[in-house]
Design an enzyme around this catalytic site. Structure first.
Site, PDB file in Angstrom:
ATOM      1  N   ASP A 150       0.820  -1.210   0.000  1.00  0.00           N
ATOM      2  CA  ASP A 150       0.000   0.000   0.000  1.00  0.00           C
ATOM      3  C   ASP A 150       0.854   1.261   0.000  1.00  0.00           C
ATOM      4  OD1 ASP A 150       0.928  -0.421   2.610  1.00  0.00           O
ATOM      5  OD2 ASP A 150      -1.041  -0.902   3.398  1.00  0.00           O
ATOM      6  N   HIS A 162      -7.106  -4.534  10.405  1.00  0.00           N
ATOM      7  CA  HIS A 162      -6.870  -4.362   8.964  1.00  0.00           C
ATOM      8  C   HIS A 162      -5.595  -5.075   8.523  1.00  0.00           C
ATOM      9  CE1 HIS A 162      -4.561  -0.252   9.427  1.00  0.00           C
ATOM     10  NE2 HIS A 162      -3.698  -1.239   9.425  1.00  0.00           N
ATOM     11  N   GLU A 199      -9.670  -1.799   5.482  1.00  0.00           N
ATOM     12  CA  GLU A 199     -10.236  -1.406   6.760  1.00  0.00           C
ATOM     13  C   GLU A 199     -11.514  -2.191   7.063  1.00  0.00           C
ATOM     14  OE1 GLU A 199      -8.293   0.255   8.546  1.00  0.00           O
ATOM     15  OE2 GLU A 199      -8.167   2.380   8.066  1.00  0.00           O
ATOM     16  N   ASN A 253      -7.338  -2.384  14.405  1.00  0.00           N
ATOM     17  CA  ASN A 253      -8.724  -2.699  14.040  1.00  0.00           C
ATOM     18  C   ASN A 253      -8.808  -3.944  13.152  1.00  0.00           C
ATOM     19  OD1 ASN A 253      -7.801  -1.854  11.557  1.00  0.00           O
ATOM     20  ND2 ASN A 253      -9.061   0.006  11.450  1.00  0.00           N
TER      21      ASN A 253
HETATM   22  C1  F6R Z   1       1.553  -1.365   6.108  1.00  0.00           C
HETATM   23  C2  F6R Z   1       0.239  -1.967   6.234  1.00  0.00           C
HETATM   24  C3  F6R Z   1      -0.525  -1.933   7.506  1.00  0.00           C
HETATM   25  C4  F6R Z   1       0.329  -2.169   8.740  1.00  0.00           C
HETATM   26  C5  F6R Z   1      -0.513  -2.069  10.009  1.00  0.00           C
HETATM   27  C6  F6R Z   1       0.323  -2.237  11.257  1.00  0.00           C
HETATM   28  O1  F6R Z   1       2.063  -1.539   4.806  1.00  0.00           O
HETATM   29  O2  F6R Z   1      -0.246  -2.474   5.281  1.00  0.00           O
HETATM   30  O3  F6R Z   1      -1.547  -2.899   7.444  1.00  0.00           O
HETATM   31  O4  F6R Z   1       0.920  -3.445   8.650  1.00  0.00           O
HETATM   32  O5  F6R Z   1      -1.164  -0.840  10.042  1.00  0.00           O
HETATM   33  O6  F6R Z   1       1.210  -1.157  11.339  1.00  0.00           O
HETATM   34  P1  F6R Z   1       2.373  -1.142  12.443  1.00  0.00           P
HETATM   35  O7  F6R Z   1       3.296  -2.249  12.077  1.00  0.00           O
HETATM   36  O8  F6R Z   1       3.024   0.206  12.296  1.00  0.00           O
HETATM   37  O9  F6R Z   1       1.707  -1.352  13.750  1.00  0.00           O
END
Ligand code: F6R
Length: 241
Positions: A67, A138, A143, A136
């Site tokens: 992403d 995701h 989301e 959450n």
């Molecule tokens: C990042 C992504 C997100 C993160 C998630 C956890 O490329 O796709 O799904 O993996 O938001 O983020 P952290 O590791 O910063 O807690």
């Protein structure tokens, strides 16, 4: 589905890097699906160490990131393009031409989404997909929602994600509100999936993903239906299992 528990985030990173390294050694032109955020940083540090030590050769590896924020210049220090250069690409012998991160500034967003999915298919699909998980539930920026979205698409970030990512920006109003993300179908098409979680703030998301209903309200719950998925968790994130 396999779940492995570790004492520390560093060990989670070493385990993930070991599995990715084994993949690259077995198939030097592997296609990696990569993630950003705090969670994979120890994994990338270990991959860098293995590359610098002559154990791993990334020269034929190809990669696709999950992403990118929309409407953030690619050279912004918080863009995922910058993150990948700083945390991994600049320190290993991967060919930059073999790395792709979605373009969050594409004028024609639908065309960028379609071309991203096509490029993954043309590369032969993702051999190993690295995932973090949002508080959450995701994965990528898929989301909580009423449906699972199959392909690459534009996402409106939820307030929970904006607050979680606020730590990287000067103020909450600077956090982008939209992102471009691989869809759940594209993630599930990966031949192998590694989901990493560290820290107690991920415990509820991990509980819901492992024990809750398979439901788009917790997007990671669908991973349980994948034939080759491994959760690598530290004790804190596994605290509610
Ligand atoms: C990042 C992504 C997100 C993160 C998630 C956890 O490329 O796709 O799904 O993996 O938001 O983020 P952290 O590791 O910063 O807690």
């Amino acid at each position: 589905m396999q779940i492995h528990l570790y004492d520390s985030a560093a060990q989670v990173g070493q385990a993930a890097a070991t599995l990715i390294a084994a993949q690259i050694i077995a198939k030097p032109d592997s296609v990696l699906g990569l993630a950003t955020g705090s969670t994979p940083i120890p994994t990338y540090q270990e991959l860098i160490r293995l590359c610098k030590g002559g154990v791993l050769d990334f020269s034929r590896v190809r990669s696709f990131n999950l992403d990118e924020y929309c409407n953030l210049p690619v050279d912004h220090e918080q863009s995922y393009h910058s993150f990948m250069r700083q945390q991994l690409f600049d320190h290993i012998n991967i060919d930059p031409a073999n790395t792709r991160v979605p373009d969050g500034n594409a004028r024609d967003q639908a065309a960028e989404c379609a071309s991203y999915d096509t490029a993954i298919n043309q590369a032969g699909g993702i051999d190993i997909q690295l995932l973090g998980i949002g508080r959450n539930g995701h994965i990528g920026f898929n989301e909580p929602a009423d449906t699972f979205v199959y392909g690459c698409h534009i996402v409106n970030l939820t307030q929970s994600t904006i607050e979680a990512n606020r730590r990287f920006f000067e103020s909450e109003s600077d956090v982008p509100r939209q992102a471009i993300s691989l869809g759940i179908g594209s993630i599930m098409n990966a031949r192998r999936i590694l989901l990493l979680a560290t820290g107690a703030d991920k415990a509820e998301a991990i509980r819901a993903a492992v024990y809750g209903d398979i439901n788009p309200k917790t997007q990671a719950s669908i991973l349980r239906t994948h034939p080759n998925v491994i959760f690598l968790l530290d004790k804190a994130s596994a605290g509610l299992l």
